[in-house]
Each structure stands twice: as C-alpha cells, then as structure tokens.
Design a protein around this motif. Structure first.
Motif, PDB file in Angstrom:
ATOM      1  N   SER A 150      -4.415  13.176  13.428  1.00  0.00           N
ATOM      2  CA  SER A 150      -2.958  13.213  13.318  1.00  0.00           C
ATOM      3  C   SER A 150      -2.418  11.866  12.851  1.00  0.00           C
ATOM      4  O   SER A 150      -3.002  10.828  13.136  1.00  0.00           O
ATOM      5  N   PRO A 151      -1.289  11.861  12.120  1.00  0.00           N
ATOM      6  CA  PRO A 151      -0.742  10.610  11.586  1.00  0.00           C
ATOM      7  C   PRO A 151       0.111   9.859  12.608  1.00  0.00           C
ATOM      8  O   PRO A 151       0.987  10.442  13.238  1.00  0.00           O
ATOM      9  N   THR A 152      -0.120   8.584  12.728  1.00  0.00           N
ATOM     10  CA  THR A 152       0.692   7.761  13.625  1.00  0.00           C
ATOM     11  C   THR A 152       1.483   6.709  12.843  1.00  0.00           C
ATOM     12  O   THR A 152       2.227   5.939  13.431  1.00  0.00           O
ATOM     13  N   LYS A 153       1.279   6.669  11.518  1.00  0.00           N
ATOM     14  CA  LYS A 153       2.025   5.775  10.631  1.00  0.00           C
ATOM     15  C   LYS A 153       2.407   6.572   9.388  1.00  0.00           C
ATOM     16  O   LYS A 153       1.678   7.501   9.008  1.00  0.00           O
ATOM     17  N   ALA A 154       3.472   6.138   8.707  1.00  0.00           N
ATOM     18  CA  ALA A 154       3.881   6.839   7.476  1.00  0.00           C
ATOM     19  C   ALA A 154       2.767   6.771   6.421  1.00  0.00           C
ATOM     20  O   ALA A 154       2.606   7.697   5.626  1.00  0.00           O
ATOM     21  N   GLU A 155       1.975   5.687   6.418  1.00  0.00           N
ATOM     22  CA  GLU A 155       0.868   5.581   5.443  1.00  0.00           C
ATOM     23  C   GLU A 155      -0.120   6.731   5.613  1.00  0.00           C
ATOM     24  O   GLU A 155      -0.664   7.244   4.639  1.00  0.00           O
ATOM     25  N   HIS A 156      -0.380   7.108   6.866  1.00  0.00           N
ATOM     26  CA  HIS A 156      -1.292   8.232   7.115  1.00  0.00           C
ATOM     27  C   HIS A 156      -0.727   9.515   6.500  1.00  0.00           C
ATOM     28  O   HIS A 156      -1.452  10.310   5.903  1.00  0.00           O
ATOM     29  N   VAL A 157       0.590   9.711   6.688  1.00  0.00           N
ATOM     30  CA  VAL A 157       1.221  10.914   6.155  1.00  0.00           C
ATOM     31  C   VAL A 157       1.111  10.905   4.632  1.00  0.00           C
ATOM     32  O   VAL A 157       0.768  11.915   4.011  1.00  0.00           O
ATOM     33  N   PHE A 158       1.381   9.744   4.049  1.00  0.00           N
ATOM     34  CA  PHE A 158       1.343   9.618   2.585  1.00  0.00           C
ATOM     35  C   PHE A 158      -0.053   9.954   2.053  1.00  0.00           C
ATOM     36  O   PHE A 158      -0.199  10.675   1.067  1.00  0.00           O
ATOM     37  N   GLU A 159      -1.083   9.427   2.738  1.00  0.00           N
ATOM     38  CA  GLU A 159      -2.475   9.715   2.348  1.00  0.00           C
ATOM     39  C   GLU A 159      -2.714  11.224   2.217  1.00  0.00           C
ATOM     40  O   GLU A 159      -3.359  11.685   1.288  1.00  0.00           O
ATOM     41  N   ASP A 160      -2.199  11.981   3.186  1.00  0.00           N
ATOM     42  CA  ASP A 160      -2.502  13.416   3.258  1.00  0.00           C
ATOM     43  C   ASP A 160      -1.491  14.282   2.517  1.00  0.00           C
ATOM     44  O   ASP A 160      -1.837  15.369   2.048  1.00  0.00           O
TER      45      ASP A 160
END
Ligand code: AMP
Ligand code: MG
Length: 366
Positions: free
Chosen positions: A153-163
């Motif tokens: 699960s994403p805990t930073k906006a960068e994680h969301v952007f990656e996916d």
C-alpha cells in the motif's frame, strides 16, 4: 490519460484544489488522496461505473469489496439499513479515525462497490484532505489503497505515482501519511462483532469497548483456499515485494544469528539480499556481514540492502515505514528478503498481519 500531481497543504488544503478534485469525483473520475492510514484511490461510492474504474486502475478483482468513506455521521443513514449498538459505541470513540465498520447495506449502495455483497464497509477518516474532499464531492467516496493490486500500500504520493501514473485523473500529494497501515475492519452485522483486519485500533482496544470480539481466522493466518471468506478480498495475495521473503521469529539474538547465516549463504551463491532490521539491530548486521559483503561484492555494489524499518522503542515507526521498506526492495532488485518479527504491543498484530502476507506466510521459528 494524463495524471495531474497536485501538491496540497495537509493542515489547510486550499479550496481551489479540493474543488478541482471533487469535480473529478462527481464526474465519475478517480482521485488519489492522503488519509491518516494510507493513500486512497477515490471514486464516487454510489456510482458503479466509478467502482469499475477503480478495479480497472488497480488491476483488482471486482469481487474484492471497496470501503465507502464519509465525512459526517449523517451520511451513514443513506448507506446502511441498520446501526447495531456495538457500532454506535465504536463510532462514538473512534470516528473520525482508522476504523472501518461493516453494516447491512441499503439499496442506494451499488453491488459494484460491495463486490456483490449485501453489506457495505464504511469509514470516516480524520485526515483534513480526505475530509475536505469528501465534503466537497458531496458523495461518499469509495477508496481502496491507491496501489496496483498485490503491491504494498502507498504511504507517500511517490508510491501512488509509481503505480497509478496514466491510470487516474489526479493525485493529491499531502506528504507522508501518519499511521502507515490500513484501517482496522470490524464486521458488526453478526451477534458478536468480528475483527476482519487488524489495524491501529487493536483487538484489546475493541474488547475494552465491546467486551466480546471474535477474531476472524483470515486476519491472522493464511486463508484455506477452499474456505468461504467473510469478504472475498481476504483470499487474495497482498503487499508482496517481488523477491521471496522469509520472516524469522523467536529469541532476538537467535533471530539475528539465523538471518546472518541465511544472508551469508545467499550472498555466497551470488544473490542480492535484503534484510528488514531495526535501528537497534542494524549495527549488528553491519558488523557480522562485513566480510560476506566484501567477498560477495566482486565488482558489484549493493549486494546487501539493510532496510531499517524503525525502532523497537517506538513501534509506530515500524508501522509507518513498513510499506515503504517493502517497496524499496523492488527498487533495489533484491533476490531474497529476510525479516525480523515484530509481535506484541498495540501494533504487533497489525504489523505482523501485513508482514506475514508479504512473506506468503513463510515463517521460520528459531
Ligand atoms: P482496502 O484494500 O483498504 O480498500 O480494503 C478493502 C477490504 O475491506 C476488502 O479487501 C475487505 O477485506 C474489506 N471489506 C470491504 N467491504 C467489506 C464488506 N462488505 N464485508 C467485509 N469486508 C469488507
Ligand atoms: Mg489495499
């Protein structure tokens, strides 16, 4: 699709940005936003087409139900046909906050959102951005974690952007989330409330309020593939980094020794190794694995990735960093991951639930 990445002030989200995001939700589109648990992938919970888009963006099987997020208690009425006494008690204490309750649904909630179930899961988040967005949208927002299905699960906006880059209309970047693990889920439709997923609000805390709580087997162990899960989502693989992962559990000295032995052997076979350690244990690995690392290096750097997940003195740091650490292993392209175990305390069950799933329940007791 071009995904807009918008910076937003966590404490005082600007009205213009919130309105733009709310407009996307009202028009049936998708916006990822921060909550106090993890980043959510939001769409109109009352619109089955929006729900279908969420499943498509995540690559998530559509029988895995979504959680509807509300900002105010009045919004519950249109979603649920009954509010059991146990739910009243829990909502008084823990809403807004990291707790999801499963109720019998009304006809207004489409099966597209509930994965075909007669029940609906509802949460009232406390994060200012999440609350402002739900209010501005004027509809409950279905928001599973904003990751590709199966990934941490994403805990930073960068994680969301990656996916999610190219898959959704907008990402609201409100910085790192607080807790870092998804909400506690409690089914209040039965005689005795049932804990479906552990989170920041622990079994102990629930028992203090309710007296009696059942713990669903799927929240602690692997799901029997033949069994009928309470919620279809419980049977799916989760949080998995690409490399095989093993949890070593037992006396801490023995755990560290075993991890060092296994890491040495893997390094010796030319594998890239990741270790989940803590601020307290990091220096021990650095010292003990020094020689294995130098001999394994042979021209290649980064054969060993020592990932500090937090401090045992403050388990909230371990919860906060867990998904980021799991993602970091994919970036480093490690072949094998060994993790210490983090049982006990208020967060122990929640942390171990995610870690065990990430490891495919591969645990070695020492
Ligand atoms: P998340 O991935 O954080 O969106 O959480 C969704 C999870 O909530 C699902 O995988 C289910 O385990 C649980 N859930 C959602 N709706 C229901 C429901 N109606 N009944 C039981 N569990 C549910
Ligand atoms: Mg999820």
């Amino acid at each position: 699709m071009n995904t807009q990445l918008i910076l937003i002030d966590k404490e005082a989200p600007s009205a213009a940005e919130i309105q733009a995001a709310a407009q996307i939700i009202r028009a049936g589109g998708l916006v990822a936003f921060p909550t106090e648990t993890v980043y959510g992938l939001g769409g109109n919970a009352l619109d089955p087409t929006a729900a279908a888009k969420i499943y498509a963006a995540k690559g998530r099987p559509s029988d895995n139900p979504l959680i509807a997020h509300i900002a105010d208690r009045e919004e519950l009425e249109e979603l649920v046909s009954e509010i059991p006494a146990a739910a009243e008690k829990l909502m008084d204490l823990y809403w807004p906050g990291p707790m999801t309750l499963v109720f019998p649904k009304t006809d207004k909630v489409p099966y597209g959102t509930t994965g075909g179930l007669e029940t609906v899961a509802v949460r009232m988040p406390s994060h200012p951005v999440a609350r402002a967005l739900i209010r501005a949208a004027g509809v409950p927002i279905a928001a599973p974690s904003a990751n590709l299905s199966g990934r941490p699960s994403p805990t930073k906006a960068e994680h969301v952007f990656e996916d999610m880059d190219g898959r959704i209309e907008m990402i609201l970047d409100g910085g790192e989330v607080g807790i870092g693990l998804e909400s506690t889920i409690i089914d209040v439709t039965g005689e005795v409330p049932s804990l479906l997923r552990p989170g920041f609000i622990s079994e102990e805390m629930l028992k203090d309020v309710l007296g009696q709580v059942e713990v669903d087997a799927a929240s602690v162990g692997p799901m029997d593939p033949e069994a009928q899960p309470k919620a279809p989502g419980m049977k799916y693989r989760h949080y998995a980094p690409k490399a095989d992962m093993t949890i070593i559990r037992g006396d801490q000295n023995q755990v560290i020794k075993t991890i060092c032995d296994k890491a040495e052997r893997a390094l010796g076979r030319g594998k890239k190794v990741g270790i989940v350690c803590t601020e307290e244990s990091l220096p021990v690995y650095e010292e003990r694995l020094q020689s294995a690392m130098t001999s394994a290096k042979a021209g290649e750097d980064d054969v060993l990735h020592l990932a500090v997940i937090g401090s045992r003195k403050d388990p909230s740091t371990i919860a906060h960093n867990l998904f980021d650490v799991l993602r970091s292993f994919d970036g480093m392209q490690v072949d094998r991951i060994y993790s210490e175990s983090f049982e006990g305390g208020q967060l122990g069950d929640a942390i171990m639930n995610r870690l065990k799933k990430a490891a495919g329940y591969h645990i070695v007791d020492v």
